[in-house]
Design a protein around this motif. Sequence first.
Motif, PDB file in Angstrom:
ATOM      1  N   THR A  51     -12.270  30.037 -13.670  1.00 19.89           N
ATOM      2  CA  THR A  51     -12.425  31.481 -13.451  1.00 19.89           C
ATOM      3  C   THR A  51     -13.367  32.074 -14.483  1.00 19.89           C
ATOM      4  O   THR A  51     -14.240  32.895 -14.154  1.00 19.89           O
ATOM      5  CB  THR A  51     -11.058  32.187 -13.528  1.00 19.89           C
ATOM      6  OG1 THR A  51     -10.164  31.594 -12.584  1.00 19.89           O
ATOM      7  CG2 THR A  51     -11.197  33.667 -13.229  1.00 19.89           C
ATOM      8  N   GLY A  52     -13.210  31.679 -15.747  1.00 19.11           N
ATOM      9  CA  GLY A  52     -14.109  32.165 -16.793  1.00 19.11           C
ATOM     10  C   GLY A  52     -15.546  31.738 -16.568  1.00 19.11           C
ATOM     11  O   GLY A  52     -16.484  32.517 -16.789  1.00 19.11           O
ATOM     12  N   LEU A  53     -15.727  30.497 -16.110  1.00 18.32           N
ATOM     13  CA  LEU A  53     -17.075  30.015 -15.809  1.00 18.32           C
ATOM     14  C   LEU A  53     -17.703  30.845 -14.696  1.00 18.32           C
ATOM     15  O   LEU A  53     -18.877  31.231 -14.783  1.00 18.32           O
ATOM     16  CB  LEU A  53     -17.010  28.541 -15.419  1.00 18.32           C
ATOM     17  CG  LEU A  53     -18.343  27.855 -15.123  1.00 18.32           C
ATOM     18  CD1 LEU A  53     -19.209  27.806 -16.371  1.00 18.32           C
ATOM     19  CD2 LEU A  53     -18.109  26.440 -14.581  1.00 18.32           C
ATOM     20  N   ALA A  54     -16.917  31.136 -13.657  1.00 12.24           N
ATOM     21  CA  ALA A  54     -17.433  31.930 -12.541  1.00 12.24           C
ATOM     22  C   ALA A  54     -17.766  33.354 -12.978  1.00 12.24           C
ATOM     23  O   ALA A  54     -18.818  33.902 -12.601  1.00 12.24           O
ATOM     24  CB  ALA A  54     -16.408  31.956 -11.404  1.00 12.24           C
ATOM     25  N   LEU A  55     -16.910  33.967 -13.788  1.00 12.00           N
ATOM     26  CA  LEU A  55     -17.180  35.336 -14.255  1.00 12.00           C
ATOM     27  C   LEU A  55     -18.413  35.386 -15.140  1.00 12.00           C
ATOM     28  O   LEU A  55     -19.183  36.354 -15.093  1.00 12.00           O
ATOM     29  CB  LEU A  55     -15.967  35.870 -15.022  1.00 12.00           C
ATOM     30  CG  LEU A  55     -14.670  36.085 -14.236  1.00 12.00           C
ATOM     31  CD1 LEU A  55     -13.586  36.652 -15.134  1.00 12.00           C
ATOM     32  CD2 LEU A  55     -14.892  37.012 -13.050  1.00 12.00           C
ATOM     33  N   ALA A  56     -18.599  34.341 -15.970  1.00  9.82           N
ATOM     34  CA  ALA A  56     -19.757  34.319 -16.856  1.00  9.82           C
ATOM     35  C   ALA A  56     -21.061  34.124 -16.094  1.00  9.82           C
ATOM     36  O   ALA A  56     -22.107  34.644 -16.497  1.00  9.82           O
ATOM     37  CB  ALA A  56     -19.594  33.208 -17.895  1.00  9.82           C
ATOM     38  N   GLU A  62     -17.526  39.433 -12.069  1.00  8.82           N
ATOM     39  CA  GLU A  62     -16.831  39.967 -13.245  1.00  8.82           C
ATOM     40  C   GLU A  62     -16.504  41.448 -13.051  1.00  8.82           C
ATOM     41  O   GLU A  62     -15.394  41.894 -13.359  1.00  8.82           O
ATOM     42  CB  GLU A  62     -17.686  39.779 -14.497  1.00  8.82           C
ATOM     43  CG  GLU A  62     -17.015  40.312 -15.748  1.00  8.82           C
ATOM     44  CD  GLU A  62     -17.902  40.222 -16.969  1.00  8.82           C
ATOM     45  OE1 GLU A  62     -17.375  40.281 -18.087  1.00  8.82           O
ATOM     46  OE2 GLU A  62     -19.133  40.116 -16.800  1.00  8.82           O
ATOM     47  N   SER A  63     -17.476  42.209 -12.538  1.00  7.26           N
ATOM     48  CA  SER A  63     -17.244  43.634 -12.310  1.00  7.26           C
ATOM     49  C   SER A  63     -16.109  43.864 -11.311  1.00  7.26           C
ATOM     50  O   SER A  63     -15.344  44.823 -11.436  1.00  7.26           O
ATOM     51  CB  SER A  63     -18.522  44.297 -11.801  1.00  7.26           C
ATOM     52  OG  SER A  63     -19.568  44.164 -12.743  1.00  7.26           O
ATOM     53  N   ALA A  64     -15.990  42.954 -10.350  1.00  3.69           N
ATOM     54  CA  ALA A  64     -14.964  43.119  -9.316  1.00  3.69           C
ATOM     55  C   ALA A  64     -13.589  42.664  -9.781  1.00  3.69           C
ATOM     56  O   ALA A  64     -12.573  43.309  -9.472  1.00  3.69           O
ATOM     57  CB  ALA A  64     -15.368  42.342  -8.062  1.00  3.69           C
ATOM     58  N   LEU A  65     -13.532  41.565 -10.533  1.00  8.81           N
ATOM     59  CA  LEU A  65     -12.249  40.953 -10.846  1.00  8.81           C
ATOM     60  C   LEU A  65     -11.715  41.276 -12.231  1.00  8.81           C
ATOM     61  O   LEU A  65     -10.493  41.253 -12.441  1.00  8.81           O
ATOM     62  CB  LEU A  65     -12.348  39.430 -10.711  1.00  8.81           C
ATOM     63  CG  LEU A  65     -12.568  38.873  -9.312  1.00  8.81           C
ATOM     64  CD1 LEU A  65     -12.540  37.341  -9.351  1.00  8.81           C
ATOM     65  CD2 LEU A  65     -11.498  39.377  -8.355  1.00  8.81           C
ATOM     66  N   TYR A  66     -12.592  41.562 -13.190  1.00  8.67           N
ATOM     67  CA  TYR A  66     -12.129  41.701 -14.568  1.00  8.67           C
ATOM     68  C   TYR A  66     -11.107  42.830 -14.747  1.00  8.67           C
ATOM     69  O   TYR A  66     -10.111  42.648 -15.462  1.00  8.67           O
ATOM     70  CB  TYR A  66     -13.310  41.895 -15.518  1.00  8.67           C
ATOM     71  CG  TYR A  66     -12.975  41.560 -16.953  1.00  8.67           C
ATOM     72  CD1 TYR A  66     -12.860  40.234 -17.350  1.00  8.67           C
ATOM     73  CD2 TYR A  66     -12.772  42.552 -17.897  1.00  8.67           C
ATOM     74  CE1 TYR A  66     -12.546  39.907 -18.657  1.00  8.67           C
ATOM     75  CE2 TYR A  66     -12.451  42.236 -19.204  1.00  8.67           C
ATOM     76  CZ  TYR A  66     -12.346  40.909 -19.575  1.00  8.67           C
ATOM     77  OH  TYR A  66     -12.023  40.596 -20.877  1.00  8.67           O
TER      78      TYR A  66
END
Length: 223
Positions: A51-56, A62-66
């Motif tokens: 998940t962190g790799l995908a957000l990075a 990231e804007s949608a899920l963070y």
Amino acid sequence: MLKVPDYILPSPEQVVGLIGSKFSYFLAHTASTLTVIAVGFGCGAAAAIPTGLALAKMRWLESALYPFVVFLQTMPLISLVPVLIIWLGYGLAPASVLVGFSVFFPVLVNAVAGVRSTPDRLYFVTRTMGASALQTFRYIDWPTMLPYLTSAFRISLALATTTAVVSEFLASNDGLGYAALIGARSRDTVQVIAVVLITAVVGVLLNTLSLLVEKKIARKYRG
């Protein structure tokens, strides 16, 4: 000299003596707690790293899920216990889920930070050389992310230990938390303090192990 009654504050000899006399009892509960920590930590980290790799990699994701991730992190974990008991019953499953939640956010944040610490020129080189996404992850992202992850693991292990014991107060029929609850119900202060001592020792051992792993990884990637 002020004499504190044993039922309020037992002597160290009483605590150590109880641990020795009921060693198999405490060992079984410690093994149960370690199982909860291992399962919850493994699941939480396994979910957080990709998940962190995908957000990075994907800013829009990231804007949608963070914000949703932050919302889950700020929600008191204890408030989830009744729902987890209804869904999963008592035992390993609900306690492991709570530990996984406690581990997920620190590992996620450090995974994102690790990937974003990679210089852009390295990605330019891999694209120029025609490296696949898997090769880029293996040779660029993972080595850069790993030192950040080991630091997150050390922090998360402390959280996992605390969360495991607390969850066993409410959602388990074994483990160190359950042993402390039994001691409290029977007003056995010696057993409660014995559990506290054992939990502290477990925390120190896990922290020491994580430090050794972190130093080994640091030497490997610096050397």
